[in-house]
Design an enzyme around this catalytic site. Structure first.
Site, mmCIF file in Angstrom:
data_model
loop_
_atom_site.group_PDB
_atom_site.id
_atom_site.type_symbol
_atom_site.label_atom_id
_atom_site.label_comp_id
_atom_site.label_asym_id
_atom_site.label_seq_id
_atom_site.Cartn_x
_atom_site.Cartn_y
_atom_site.Cartn_z
ATOM 1 N N GLU A 1 0.661 -1.239 -0.103
ATOM 2 C CA GLU A 1 -0.063 0.030 -0.089
ATOM 3 C C GLU A 1 0.748 1.202 0.019
ATOM 4 O O GLU A 1 0.402 2.058 -0.655
ATOM 5 C CB GLU A 1 -1.048 0.162 1.357
ATOM 6 C CG GLU A 1 -2.283 -0.958 1.315
ATOM 7 C CD GLU A 1 -1.841 -2.295 1.596
ATOM 8 O OE1 GLU A 1 -0.862 -2.369 1.855
ATOM 9 O OE2 GLU A 1 -2.824 -3.015 1.441
ATOM 10 N N HIS B 1 -10.309 -4.903 10.515
ATOM 11 C CA HIS B 1 -11.000 -4.673 9.039
ATOM 12 C C HIS B 1 -12.202 -3.656 9.465
ATOM 13 O O HIS B 1 -12.972 -3.939 8.505
ATOM 14 C CB HIS B 1 -11.441 -6.132 8.610
ATOM 15 C CG HIS B 1 -10.220 -6.798 8.144
ATOM 16 N ND1 HIS B 1 -9.370 -7.278 8.811
ATOM 17 C CD2 HIS B 1 -9.577 -7.094 6.917
ATOM 18 C CE1 HIS B 1 -8.329 -7.829 8.222
ATOM 19 N NE2 HIS B 1 -8.722 -7.709 6.972
#
Lengths: 401, 398
Positions: B134, B203
């Site tokens: 990322e 998450h």
């Protein structure tokens, strides 16, 4: 900072041209041997012989002298508190910038780290037209950016390359390897240049890196180790790398160089290395000295002419400093310029005459009448409604917590 | 400034926006200016042509006048992720510089199917499958944007973008400023976030609270297929870096959206339900909890005004202010954490600007300051539930 100066200011090559014309020197090529052969990893190294011209030699000398002078000037400006923040000096490493410039075009992109905060604007540290994408503060973060520049070059198919530069300290950043993986995966025209001056601020390379052979760290990506104090070696390597990158994807160049000053102005530079080491390198490997010897040995200029060049360069730098000193400090209103680009939204013009009445339908008729009746109040209110509803509207500046 | 406006006697008139997805049958659309952006003729720097596109910043759907049978209803029905894809596809058709990069966006079609089919249509370079990196692919997007491309970065889950925080904050947000305006970074960073169904703490992150301080970026949160498509298009067209927050649980919402092209304004809030008694400010998934609570409240005789703020940075203080001036009571319902969330900033902003209009302290209902538990019942208790909203409204309206 010196890298930028070199790339963007228009040099007056008056003296070099004058030297050439008075001596009626031919522009015939001269062949120069690099100081040491190239060491290569997973690739065949280029040859040690570099073609150059008298013009180029004199230009190199002048450019490097200018860079050196700029760094010394920055040193004294910092000490007299005209430059603030952090100041990282580049003297000793001029050959890398000069050699690289000689091998590429303005369309190729360069991105690097090392920022310094001057008394005014930051816009001098980036130069879009020159393809200089900036000195970035967080070391290592510029390498993925550089791969992004290369990605865009591949996307637009424009046959240019990107030089993403970083130091031996930043070479240990994880994002570098991530970026290298992606560049190799997609064959991006990215050239990663490690300017190895052997010290990451105060930490010597052997104390920070298990494998200080930075050119080998690409593993599947080929690498080349170059003597960074020899401008011609740098030039040859960059030319070679550009050809390689356009065809085969990324390549790593390790420039073996040295800085005379400390990492920044607060670092004396002598607590982690000996003064003998510094003076030793200065005597044996100084880039400007090497060019000077070449010029004298090939009879391209006399000692006096070279000294005159240095004087001219000094004068140029002094004039630039004087001009910078005269330039005004930024106005407080500039605090909010360029935080956002004006985006969508309605913009009402400040002047009463240009007021678009349809936009006033947001307010009732009553208010509009009040607006036009009371001039003084009108001007105040105009100030309020003369705002965009875009991201930099005035009320937003005042109220964003 | 508020004082000056008051002295001129700015009436706190609210302009009800006929939201396309309004559930109320009759709805008076009063004299609403269709505000056209000054930049209406969109010129394409690559092709050099002037493309005329009608940019409607407050798209008023015509169907309010025409409540005919379902068969002749204008527009087409689709799910939220399809609306996002439609917006994305339209923009990629329109401008060849728009490209997408992220994990599994290409061949796999996107983990939430937002980019399904796009790689086949536009190729692997324009819909780029990245490795799990990322930090660097966000950096790559920023670098590409500096040269003029318009990349859209997809975080498979917003929480993963925490790894790219440096790139988003220093490079994405600040480069326009630090380069003196030389480089624009027209990136869109998007992805699903928020609390899902037992996805676990890592998450279920709400990154809007972390990103809100970054100068130079804009943040928007979509909540319906209509505003998802509109905001996606606006974000891609914007020259500023925009972070578009989607929600994991909202991807399968179905709605009818107009056939014609529309772009929404990035800085404007949406009036979901006009009312008189209390202003409820919300965004993303909490909008639905609020609307559920509103049903109960209406039965109990309350008239809440519900505004979906949509624009998380900057806040649309114009719409919010008008509402506060009307109702004098504010409740903020959000999914962010209590500490340092969007609600906290909004509370401060409203207090600073509209303090004199408030009859009661602002109530901010947010998630608990805990990592989101995996256990279902505990997870339910971390986020705001409709019953709590009803109780808060009853309390504030006493």
């Amino acid at each position: 900072m010196a890298q930028l100066t070199h790339r963007t200011t228009a040099f007056q090559k008056t003296l070099s041209a004058a030297i050439l014309s008075t001596r009626h020197l031919s522009t015939s090529p001269i062949t120069v041997e690099t100081s040491v052969p190239f060491t290569a990893h997973n690739i065949d190294p280029p040859s040690r012989s570099v073609e150059t011209t008298p013009q180029e030699l004199l230009t190199f000398y002048r450019d490097m002298a200018l860079m050196r002078r700029m760094e010394i000037a920055a040193d004294s400006l910092y000490k007299s508190k005209l430059i603030r923040g952090f100041c990282h000096l580049y003297d000793g490493q001029e050959a890398v910038a000069v050699g690289m410039e000689a091998a590429i075009t303005k369309k190729d992109c360069i991105i690097t780290a090392r920022m310094f905060e001057g008394e005014g604007r930051f816009d001098a540290l980036y130069k879009k037209e020159g393809g200089f994408y900036g000195g970035h503060g967080i070391v290592g973060a510029q390498v993925p950016l550089g791969c992004g520049l290369a990605f865009a070059q591949k996307y637009s198919k424009d046959e240019n390359v990107t030089f993403a530069m970083y130091g031996d300290g930043a070479a240990n950043q994880g994002q570098l390897f991530e970026a290298l993986n992606m560049a190799a995966l997609w064959d991006l025209p990215a050239i990663l240049v490690c300017e190895n001056n052997h010290y990451g601020m105060g930490t010597a390379e052997w104390r920070a890196a298990k494998s200080p052979a930075y050119y080998k760290r690409g593993d599947y990506v080929p690498g080349l180790k170059v003597d960074g104090m020899d401008a011609f070696a740098v030039k040859q390597a960059c030319k070679f790398a550009k050809e390689h990158a356009l065809k085969n994807g990324p390549i790593i160049l390790e420039m073996d160089t040295y800085r005379y000053h400390g990492h920044s102005m607060s670092d004396p530079g002598s607590t982690y290395r000996t003064r003998d080491e510094i003076s030793g390198v200065r005597q044996e490997r100084d880039p400007i000295e090497r060019i000077r010897k070449l010029i004298l040995s090939h009879d391209l200029a006399t000692e006096k002419e070279l000294k005159d060049t240095e004087k001219e360069v000094r004068k140029e730098v002094d004039e630039a400093i004087a001009k910078a000193k005269e330039s005004p400090l930024p106005d407080p209103s500039e605090l909010f310029t360029n935080v956002y680009v004006k985006g969508y939204g309605v913009e009402l013009n400040k002047s009463l005459l240009e007021l678009d009445l349809t936009n006033l339908s947001r307010f009732s008729v009553e208010q509009s009448l009040v607006l036009f009746s009371n001039i003084k109040l009108t001007l105040l209110v105009i100030d309020c409604i003369s705002q965009s509803f875009g991201a930099d509207r005035k009320e937003l500046r005042a109220v964003l917590p | 400034m508020a004082a000056m406006l008051r002295s001129v006697g700015v009436a706190s008139a609210s302009f009800p926006l006929a939201d396309h997805s309004n559930k109320l049958s009759t709805f008076s659309v009063c004299s609403l200016p269709v505000i056209r952006s000054e930049r209406s003729p969109i010129s394409d720097p690559i092709r050099g042509t002037r493309m005329t596109g009608k940019v409607i910043t407050k798209a008023v759907a015509a169907q309010a006048e025409n409540a005919a049978s379902a068969a002749s209803k204008p527009g087409h029905e689709l799910l939220l992720f399809e609306a996002l894809r439609e917006g994305l596809e339209e923009e990629m058709d329109r401008d060849p510089r728009v490209c997408v990069m992220g994990e599994d966006v290409g061949h796999y079609g996107g983990s939430y199917k937002v980019t399904k089919g796009l790689a086949d249509k536009y190729g692997d370079l324009r819909v780029l499958d990245t490795p799990i990196a990322e930090n660097s692919f966000t950096g790559m997007a920023v670098g590409a944007a500096m040269t003029g491309l318009r990349p859209i970065v997809e975080g498979m889950n917003m929480g993963f973008l925490l790894l790219a925080f440096n790139q988003i904050s220093d490079n994405c947000g600040m480069l326009h400023y630090t380069s003196g305006g030389q480089f624009t970074i027209p990136t869109v960073i998007r992805g699903p976030g928020g609390v899902g169904r037992q996805l676990g703490a890592e998450h279920s992150q709400r990154l809007e609270s972390y990103f809100q301080s970054i100068p130079g970026i804009q943040m928007v949160a979509c909540s319906t297929p209509y505003n998802a498509k509109g905001l996606m298009k606006a974000a891609i067209r914007s020259e500023n870096p925009v972070v578009l927050f989607e929600h994991v649980l909202l991807y399968n919402l179905k709605e009818r959206i107009p056939d014609e092209e529309y772009v929404l304004s990035l800085e404007e809030a949406e009036m979901v339900r006009p009312g008189e008694h209390v202003t409820i400010l919300t965004y993303s998934r909490m909008r639905y909890h609020v609307m559920q609570a509103a049903k109960t409240l209406v039965n109990k005789g309350y008239d809440p005004e519900v505004i979906d703020i949509r624009s998380l940075k900057p806040f649309d203080l114009y719409t919010i202010g008008n509402s506060v001036k009307k109702t004098h009571r504010v409740i903020i319902v959000e999914e962010c954490m209590r500490t340092g969330g969007i609600g906290a900033s909004l509370t401060a902003a409203i207090n600073e600007n509209f303090h004199d209009y408030l009859d009661a302290p602002i109530v901010c209902l947010s998630s608990q300051d805990v990592p989101t538990p995996y256990a279902g019942t505990l997870e339910e208790w971390t986020v705001v539930q409709p019953a709590q909203i009803v109780a808060a409204v009853e309390q504030i309206c006493q």
